[in-house]
Design a protein around this motif. Structure first.
Motif, mmCIF file in Angstrom:
data_model
loop_
_atom_site.group_PDB
_atom_site.id
_atom_site.type_symbol
_atom_site.label_atom_id
_atom_site.label_comp_id
_atom_site.label_asym_id
_atom_site.label_seq_id
_atom_site.Cartn_x
_atom_site.Cartn_y
_atom_site.Cartn_z
ATOM 1 N N SER A 91 -9.231 2.114 -5.796
ATOM 2 C CA SER A 91 -9.427 1.936 -4.714
ATOM 3 C C SER A 91 -7.464 1.215 -4.467
ATOM 4 O O SER A 91 -7.184 0.954 -4.980
ATOM 5 C CB SER A 91 -10.045 0.312 -4.577
ATOM 6 O OG SER A 91 -11.478 1.042 -4.620
ATOM 7 N N ALA A 92 -7.649 1.022 -2.724
ATOM 8 C CA ALA A 92 -6.542 0.566 -2.396
ATOM 9 C C ALA A 92 -6.596 -0.483 -2.176
ATOM 10 O O ALA A 92 -7.849 -1.353 -1.509
ATOM 11 C CB ALA A 92 -6.216 0.937 -1.323
ATOM 12 N N VAL A 93 -5.808 -1.466 -2.252
ATOM 13 C CA VAL A 93 -6.918 -3.647 -2.632
ATOM 14 C C VAL A 93 -5.576 -3.915 -1.587
ATOM 15 O O VAL A 93 -3.835 -3.932 -2.469
ATOM 16 C CB VAL A 93 -6.874 -4.170 -3.599
ATOM 17 C CG1 VAL A 93 -6.868 -5.383 -3.843
ATOM 18 C CG2 VAL A 93 -7.113 -3.270 -4.761
ATOM 19 N N ASP A 94 -5.832 -4.509 -0.512
ATOM 20 C CA ASP A 94 -4.990 -5.169 0.566
ATOM 21 C C ASP A 94 -5.650 -6.440 0.794
ATOM 22 O O ASP A 94 -6.819 -6.276 0.527
ATOM 23 C CB ASP A 94 -3.862 -3.571 0.997
ATOM 24 C CG ASP A 94 -5.255 -3.212 1.804
ATOM 25 O OD1 ASP A 94 -6.208 -3.905 1.982
ATOM 26 O OD2 ASP A 94 -4.655 -2.564 2.713
ATOM 27 N N LEU A 123 -6.223 1.210 -10.318
ATOM 28 C CA LEU A 123 -6.181 0.088 -8.452
ATOM 29 C C LEU A 123 -4.887 0.172 -8.070
ATOM 30 O O LEU A 123 -3.991 0.280 -8.358
ATOM 31 C CB LEU A 123 -6.885 -1.063 -8.467
ATOM 32 C CG LEU A 123 -8.115 -1.269 -8.994
ATOM 33 C CD1 LEU A 123 -8.395 -3.475 -9.011
ATOM 34 C CD2 LEU A 123 -8.718 -0.662 -8.769
ATOM 35 N N THR A 124 -5.032 0.237 -6.554
ATOM 36 C CA THR A 124 -3.516 0.341 -6.240
ATOM 37 C C THR A 124 -3.375 -1.193 -5.472
ATOM 38 O O THR A 124 -4.323 -0.675 -4.267
ATOM 39 C CB THR A 124 -3.606 1.768 -4.802
ATOM 40 O OG1 THR A 124 -2.967 3.489 -5.734
ATOM 41 C CG2 THR A 124 -2.023 1.805 -4.083
ATOM 42 N N VAL A 125 -2.973 -1.322 -5.781
ATOM 43 C CA VAL A 125 -2.721 -3.261 -5.363
ATOM 44 C C VAL A 125 -0.985 -3.333 -4.300
ATOM 45 O O VAL A 125 -0.293 -3.052 -4.848
ATOM 46 C CB VAL A 125 -2.371 -4.475 -6.237
ATOM 47 C CG1 VAL A 125 -2.644 -5.352 -6.392
ATOM 48 C CG2 VAL A 125 -4.059 -3.948 -7.226
ATOM 49 N N LYS A 126 -1.307 -3.538 -3.156
ATOM 50 C CA LYS A 126 -0.738 -4.411 -2.294
ATOM 51 C C LYS A 126 -0.918 -6.141 -2.103
ATOM 52 O O LYS A 126 -1.699 -6.245 -1.297
ATOM 53 C CB LYS A 126 -0.240 -3.622 -0.599
ATOM 54 C CG LYS A 126 -0.419 -2.349 -0.827
ATOM 55 C CD LYS A 126 -0.299 -1.785 0.676
ATOM 56 C CE LYS A 126 -0.112 -0.588 0.679
ATOM 57 N NZ LYS A 126 0.289 0.628 1.858
ATOM 58 N N ALA A 127 0.563 -6.329 -2.350
ATOM 59 C CA ALA A 127 0.661 -8.202 -2.527
ATOM 60 C C ALA A 127 1.438 -8.347 -2.039
ATOM 61 O O ALA A 127 2.658 -8.082 -1.749
ATOM 62 C CB ALA A 127 -0.096 -8.435 -3.611
ATOM 63 N N ASN A 128 1.564 -9.947 -1.584
ATOM 64 C CA ASN A 128 2.631 -10.190 -1.294
ATOM 65 C C ASN A 128 3.610 -10.746 -2.624
ATOM 66 O O ASN A 128 4.789 -10.638 -2.336
ATOM 67 C CB ASN A 128 2.702 -11.931 -0.320
ATOM 68 C CG ASN A 128 2.318 -11.342 0.583
ATOM 69 O OD1 ASN A 128 0.982 -11.851 0.852
ATOM 70 N ND2 ASN A 128 2.363 -10.121 1.584
ATOM 71 N N ARG A 129 2.326 -11.713 -3.460
ATOM 72 C CA ARG A 129 3.163 -11.741 -5.020
ATOM 73 C C ARG A 129 2.566 -11.354 -5.607
ATOM 74 O O ARG A 129 1.440 -11.319 -5.778
ATOM 75 C CB ARG A 129 3.554 -13.349 -5.047
ATOM 76 C CG ARG A 129 5.099 -13.593 -4.712
ATOM 77 C CD ARG A 129 4.656 -15.328 -5.081
ATOM 78 N NE ARG A 129 4.378 -15.961 -6.205
ATOM 79 C CZ ARG A 129 4.756 -17.448 -6.595
ATOM 80 N NH1 ARG A 129 4.631 -18.427 -5.057
ATOM 81 N NH2 ARG A 129 4.195 -17.625 -7.075
#
Length: 159
Positions: A91-94, A123-129
């Motif tokens: 899953s893409a986690v954004d 998991l593919t994680v997109k986060a600010n930090r």
């Protein structure tokens, strides 16, 4: 109905009290202010926070210290155990998927991923930090991490 037909509702207005216009008016001589004293004088009366000589509430409270930083960024913390529970493998986690899962109130909120819990699926994680430990655990499970810079709208008033 025309503009010149408009009138205030019945009882919405009252006649102005004309004081000091003779004894027959009922508000003559002292104009309803009584004989003497502070309240009978022009400009008389006490200030708004006067409490009869008692130390006013405004002086009894401690003085405010410090300041509020207008540019402070408040991150929404998301932990690995939450990602493990809510997302399937690959899953893409954004921000949008976290908001849909109910972890974010608003998709524009900045996100920080923390390392509480374990991740067993990629998991593919997109986060600010992201914390170093969380990044290590995600990559160890075969996932990928992307850090997205925070967009700060300086025109938006901060609370």
């Amino acid at each position: 109905m025309e503009l010149h037909d408009l009138r205030p509702a019945e009882g919405a207005t009252q006649k102005r009290k004309r004081v000091g216009r003779g004894t027959g008016s009922g508000k003559g001589k002292t104009s309803g202010r009584g004989q003497k004293g502070q309240n009978s004088r022009t400009g008389g009366g006490v200030r708004g926070n006067f409490e009869g000589g008692q130390l006013p509430l405004t002086k009894r409270l401690p003085k405010l210290r410090g300041f509020n930083n207008r540019f402070k960024v408040e991150y929404v913390a998301v932990n690995l155990d939450q990602l493990e529970r809510l997302f399937e493998a690959q899953s893409a986690v954004d921000a949008e998927s976290l908001a849909a899962a109910g972890l974010l109130g608003n998709a524009s909120d900045p996100i920080v991923v923390l390392a509480r819990g374990e991740v067993t699926k990629p998991l593919t994680v997109k986060a600010n930090r992201i914390s170093a430990a969380a990044k290590q655990k995600i990559e160890a499970a075969g996932g990928a991490v992307e850090v997205v810079p925070v967009v700060v709208n300086k025109n938006r008033p901060r609370s």
